[in-house]
Design a protein around this motif. Sequence first.
Motif, PDB file in Angstrom:
ATOM      1  N   PHE A  73       2.774  -4.357   0.327  1.00  0.00           N
ATOM      2  CA  PHE A  73       4.202  -4.521   0.514  1.00  0.00           C
ATOM      3  C   PHE A  73       4.658  -3.828   1.801  1.00  0.00           C
ATOM      4  O   PHE A  73       4.693  -2.597   1.883  1.00  0.00           O
ATOM      5  N   ASP A  74       4.953  -4.617   2.822  1.00  0.00           N
ATOM      6  CA  ASP A  74       5.611  -4.122   4.045  1.00  0.00           C
ATOM      7  C   ASP A  74       4.943  -2.874   4.628  1.00  0.00           C
ATOM      8  O   ASP A  74       5.594  -1.866   4.900  1.00  0.00           O
ATOM      9  N   VAL A  75       3.642  -2.970   4.844  1.00  0.00           N
ATOM     10  CA  VAL A  75       2.902  -1.822   5.381  1.00  0.00           C
ATOM     11  C   VAL A  75       3.003  -1.801   6.904  1.00  0.00           C
ATOM     12  O   VAL A  75       2.662  -2.774   7.572  1.00  0.00           O
ATOM     13  N   ILE A  82      -6.102   6.996   1.857  1.00  0.00           N
ATOM     14  CA  ILE A  82      -6.371   7.555   0.537  1.00  0.00           C
ATOM     15  C   ILE A  82      -5.405   6.969  -0.487  1.00  0.00           C
ATOM     16  O   ILE A  82      -4.376   6.406  -0.127  1.00  0.00           O
ATOM     17  N   GLY A  83      -5.744   7.138  -1.748  1.00  0.00           N
ATOM     18  CA  GLY A  83      -4.893   6.659  -2.826  1.00  0.00           C
ATOM     19  C   GLY A  83      -5.730   6.249  -4.018  1.00  0.00           C
ATOM     20  O   GLY A  83      -6.951   6.116  -3.925  1.00  0.00           O
ATOM     21  N   PRO A  84      -5.095   6.022  -5.180  1.00  0.00           N
ATOM     22  CA  PRO A  84      -5.827   5.652  -6.390  1.00  0.00           C
ATOM     23  C   PRO A  84      -6.532   4.302  -6.241  1.00  0.00           C
ATOM     24  O   PRO A  84      -6.214   3.514  -5.336  1.00  0.00           O
ATOM     25  N   SER A  85      -7.465   4.013  -7.124  1.00  0.00           N
ATOM     26  CA  SER A  85      -8.129   2.708  -7.127  1.00  0.00           C
ATOM     27  C   SER A  85      -7.092   1.597  -7.294  1.00  0.00           C
ATOM     28  O   SER A  85      -6.135   1.730  -8.071  1.00  0.00           O
ATOM     29  N   GLY A  86      -7.282   0.516  -6.532  1.00  0.00           N
ATOM     30  CA  GLY A  86      -6.395  -0.631  -6.649  1.00  0.00           C
ATOM     31  C   GLY A  86      -5.053  -0.469  -5.970  1.00  0.00           C
ATOM     32  O   GLY A  86      -4.139  -1.269  -6.199  1.00  0.00           O
ATOM     33  N   CYS A  87      -4.931   0.543  -5.086  1.00  0.00           N
ATOM     34  CA  CYS A  87      -3.626   0.806  -4.467  1.00  0.00           C
ATOM     35  C   CYS A  87      -3.405   0.006  -3.194  1.00  0.00           C
ATOM     36  O   CYS A  87      -2.309   0.022  -2.630  1.00  0.00           O
ATOM     37  N   THR A 130      -3.848  10.831   8.144  1.00  0.00           N
ATOM     38  CA  THR A 130      -4.072  10.361   6.782  1.00  0.00           C
ATOM     39  C   THR A 130      -2.881   9.525   6.342  1.00  0.00           C
ATOM     40  O   THR A 130      -1.729   9.877   6.599  1.00  0.00           O
ATOM     41  N   ALA A 131      -3.192   8.402   5.670  1.00  0.00           N
ATOM     42  CA  ALA A 131      -2.159   7.525   5.117  1.00  0.00           C
ATOM     43  C   ALA A 131      -2.391   7.413   3.614  1.00  0.00           C
ATOM     44  O   ALA A 131      -3.511   7.120   3.181  1.00  0.00           O
ATOM     45  N   PHE A 132      -1.353   7.656   2.830  1.00  0.00           N
ATOM     46  CA  PHE A 132      -1.447   7.612   1.374  1.00  0.00           C
ATOM     47  C   PHE A 132      -0.827   6.317   0.857  1.00  0.00           C
ATOM     48  O   PHE A 132       0.337   6.017   1.115  1.00  0.00           O
ATOM     49  N   PHE A 133      -1.639   5.553   0.132  1.00  0.00           N
ATOM     50  CA  PHE A 133      -1.205   4.295  -0.467  1.00  0.00           C
ATOM     51  C   PHE A 133      -1.041   4.470  -1.974  1.00  0.00           C
ATOM     52  O   PHE A 133      -1.820   5.178  -2.620  1.00  0.00           O
ATOM     53  N   HIS A 134      -0.036   3.778  -2.541  1.00  0.00           N
ATOM     54  CA  HIS A 134       0.170   3.802  -3.992  1.00  0.00           C
ATOM     55  C   HIS A 134       0.853   2.506  -4.411  1.00  0.00           C
ATOM     56  O   HIS A 134       1.892   2.130  -3.870  1.00  0.00           O
ATOM     57  N   LEU A 135       0.223   1.798  -5.330  1.00  0.00           N
ATOM     58  CA  LEU A 135       0.773   0.552  -5.877  1.00  0.00           C
ATOM     59  C   LEU A 135       1.126  -0.444  -4.774  1.00  0.00           C
ATOM     60  O   LEU A 135       2.168  -1.111  -4.814  1.00  0.00           O
ATOM     61  N   GLN A 160       1.888   0.060  -1.693  1.00  0.00           N
ATOM     62  CA  GLN A 160       2.824   0.535  -0.683  1.00  0.00           C
ATOM     63  C   GLN A 160       2.213   1.675   0.117  1.00  0.00           C
ATOM     64  O   GLN A 160       1.461   2.494  -0.429  1.00  0.00           O
ATOM     65  N   LEU A 161       2.538   1.738   1.398  1.00  0.00           N
ATOM     66  CA  LEU A 161       2.204   2.897   2.210  1.00  0.00           C
ATOM     67  C   LEU A 161       3.301   3.923   1.975  1.00  0.00           C
ATOM     68  O   LEU A 161       4.421   3.776   2.453  1.00  0.00           O
ATOM     69  N   VAL A 162       2.968   4.951   1.210  1.00  0.00           N
ATOM     70  CA  VAL A 162       3.968   5.937   0.805  1.00  0.00           C
ATOM     71  C   VAL A 162       4.271   6.907   1.938  1.00  0.00           C
ATOM     72  O   VAL A 162       5.426   7.245   2.199  1.00  0.00           O
ATOM     73  N   GLU A 163       3.212   7.358   2.609  1.00  0.00           N
ATOM     74  CA  GLU A 163       3.392   8.408   3.606  1.00  0.00           C
ATOM     75  C   GLU A 163       2.231   8.395   4.587  1.00  0.00           C
ATOM     76  O   GLU A 163       1.091   8.107   4.220  1.00  0.00           O
ATOM     77  N   LYS A 164       2.507   8.708   5.823  1.00  0.00           N
ATOM     78  CA  LYS A 164       1.478   8.813   6.868  1.00  0.00           C
ATOM     79  C   LYS A 164       1.839   9.986   7.763  1.00  0.00           C
ATOM     80  O   LYS A 164       3.009  10.200   8.093  1.00  0.00           O
ATOM     81  N   ASN A 165       0.835  10.767   8.112  1.00  0.00           N
ATOM     82  CA  ASN A 165       1.102  11.922   8.968  1.00  0.00           C
ATOM     83  C   ASN A 165      -0.239  12.491   9.410  1.00  0.00           C
ATOM     84  O   ASN A 165      -1.291  11.988   9.006  1.00  0.00           O
TER      85      ASN A 165
END
Length: 264
Positions: free
Chosen positions: A33-35, A48-53, A229-234, A236-241
């Motif tokens: 979604f809109d990454v 990084i992020g959970p499986s299937g994110c 590092t970029a954190f993905f969840h469900l 979506q790209l939640v945060e990058k820094n």
Amino acid sequence: METDISQNQPPNGRIKISSKDVNVFYAGIQALFDVSLDIHDTNVTALIGPSGCGKSTYLRCLNRMNDTVDHCRVEGSIQLDGVDIHSREVDPVQLRAKVGMVFQKPNPFPKSIYDNVAYGPRIHGLAESRADLDETVESSLRNAALWNEVKDRLHAPGTGLSGGQQQRLCIARAIATRPEVLLMDEPCSALDPIATSQIEDLIGHLRESFSVVIVTHSMQQAARVSHMTAFFHLGQLVEKNDTETIFTNPADSRTESYITGRIG
């Protein structure tokens, strides 16, 4: 977290890949979604992020590997050095020579060690003579920290190597086409701790010549090897820094929950 990440420098290279508002659909079901994410030159970016994110789904967008998946649709803009990779002028085969990929499980061809590495340069016409090819094979194996282990058995099957050696052979094969970006989809997940350490050391060496993007389930690995590092969840790209900030002072509560083990 015990890993010292203070030595990792924030991204300081120019932007190599720029993706904006990337959406991915599999048979009509939305997976990303809109990454929007920038990949910097000669830096290591960890996803990084959970499986299937959506980490691997995003990674496969960067060299159009999703083109090979039935009923997959990619929307949005992805540019390599300012060129839209979905432009009609861009040949996906040539793109994948520029944006190489190493997969989760080592997958050497059923060929000799030499022919595994020589395969890409041969089909892309990158070697004008056998001497050129020999030089490319040797330099690629050296860059993959494998040359000293296999130089006396180059014509032995690549499948006869250990798991860690096979993965380094696959890295040598990927860099033999002289790519500019190297994508790594959980390259250590099937390896033992010693082989994992060798691959991580290799990543530190490779980033001097390539932009490296690595998908990993291991937060410790991301902290050890990456600059961004970029954190993905469900999806979506939640945060990058920069990596140190993500692990010590995340801006989003979901990132903090994942890092501390409350989700994932």
